[in-house]
Design an enzyme around this catalytic site. Sequence first.
Site, short mmCIF file in Angstrom:
data_model
loop_
_atom_site.label_atom_id
_atom_site.label_comp_id
_atom_site.label_asym_id
_atom_site.label_seq_id
_atom_site.Cartn_x
_atom_site.Cartn_y
_atom_site.Cartn_z
CE LYS A 94 -27.81 35.53 7.40
NZ LYS A 94 -28.24 36.72 8.17
N GLY A 95 -32.41 37.19 5.69
CA GLY A 95 -32.84 38.05 4.60
C GLY A 95 -33.95 39.00 4.96
N GLY A 97 -33.56 41.67 6.28
CA GLY A 97 -33.05 42.98 5.87
C GLY A 97 -32.74 43.05 4.37
CD GLU A 103 -27.45 38.77 5.43
OE1 GLU A 103 -27.65 39.75 6.16
OE2 GLU A 103 -28.31 37.88 5.25
C1 5RP Z 1 -30.48 40.62 6.99
C2 5RP Z 1 -30.48 39.41 7.86
C3 5RP Z 1 -30.42 39.62 9.32
O1 5RP Z 1 -29.40 38.85 9.86
C4 5RP Z 1 -31.72 39.19 9.93
O2 5RP Z 1 -32.78 39.87 9.27
C5 5RP Z 1 -31.76 39.51 11.42
O3 5RP Z 1 -31.84 40.88 11.60
P1 5RP Z 1 -31.84 41.58 13.02
O4 5RP Z 1 -30.49 41.37 13.60
O5 5RP Z 1 -32.13 43.03 12.71
O6 5RP Z 1 -32.93 40.94 13.86
O7 5RP Z 1 -30.53 38.29 7.42
O8 5RP Z 1 -30.62 40.31 5.64
#
Ligand code: 5RP
Length: 218
Positions: A94-95, A97, A103
């Site tokens: 994850k990460g 974003g 999280e």
């Molecule tokens: C953000 C995350 C998100 O859950 C991960 O990047 C998935 O993103 P998306 O739903 O836009 O595909 O960990 O830090």
Amino acid sequence: MTQDELKKAAALAALDYIVDDTIVGVGTGSTVNHFIDGLAAMRTRIRGAVSSSEASSARLAAHGIPVFDLNGIEEIPLYVDGADEIDGRFCMIKGGGGALTREKIVAAVSARFVCICDASKLVGTLGRFPLPVEVIPMACSHVARELARLGGQPRVRENFVTDNGNLIIDVHGLTIADPFTLEARIDQIVGVVTNGLFAARGADVLLLAGSEGVERRL
Ligand code: 5RP
């Protein structure tokens, strides 16, 4: 269906897991945005939310959903979040974003982690998606050297500062056979705030949306 329609289908399926009159843990990302929008329609059934990012907090507030400070809350029954990759044991990267630290904190306080994904996120072995690592800015070069010694190719995410005022190093080229050990190993590097492996606290339920519908995996 487009990838975004699949994300929405997975997100809306997570609404079934809401426990009435409780505070919901809310992740970050485009999949979670669909969850927040769905949550808005049932906001009178919940007390509010704890959020994992400024972006999710703003979206929740725009829908009139109260956002609580985690410090006043002992346990959250449900945490809903997406993932960049998830494997068969429900370990995740994850990460993407950049919200990995908050999280991981909200997930740690939550009794149940429901992961919402489109089918492209399910992998045999984690690591094709670059592993995000949040670092204290003054430690960035040191941490990057240490991550290179672990076999990855670290790249500082450009023009990006986390909600906590830190930097993200994305580690490319890893094949993560043992996410539990690597998660603990990276956390030991001085200057690392959090890494994006969610193995020690993985997901409990996976809602995986594909062309056949949303599969619920336990
Ligand atoms: C953000 C995350 C998100 O859950 C991960 O990047 C998935 O993103 P998306 O739903 O836009 O595909 O960990 O830090």
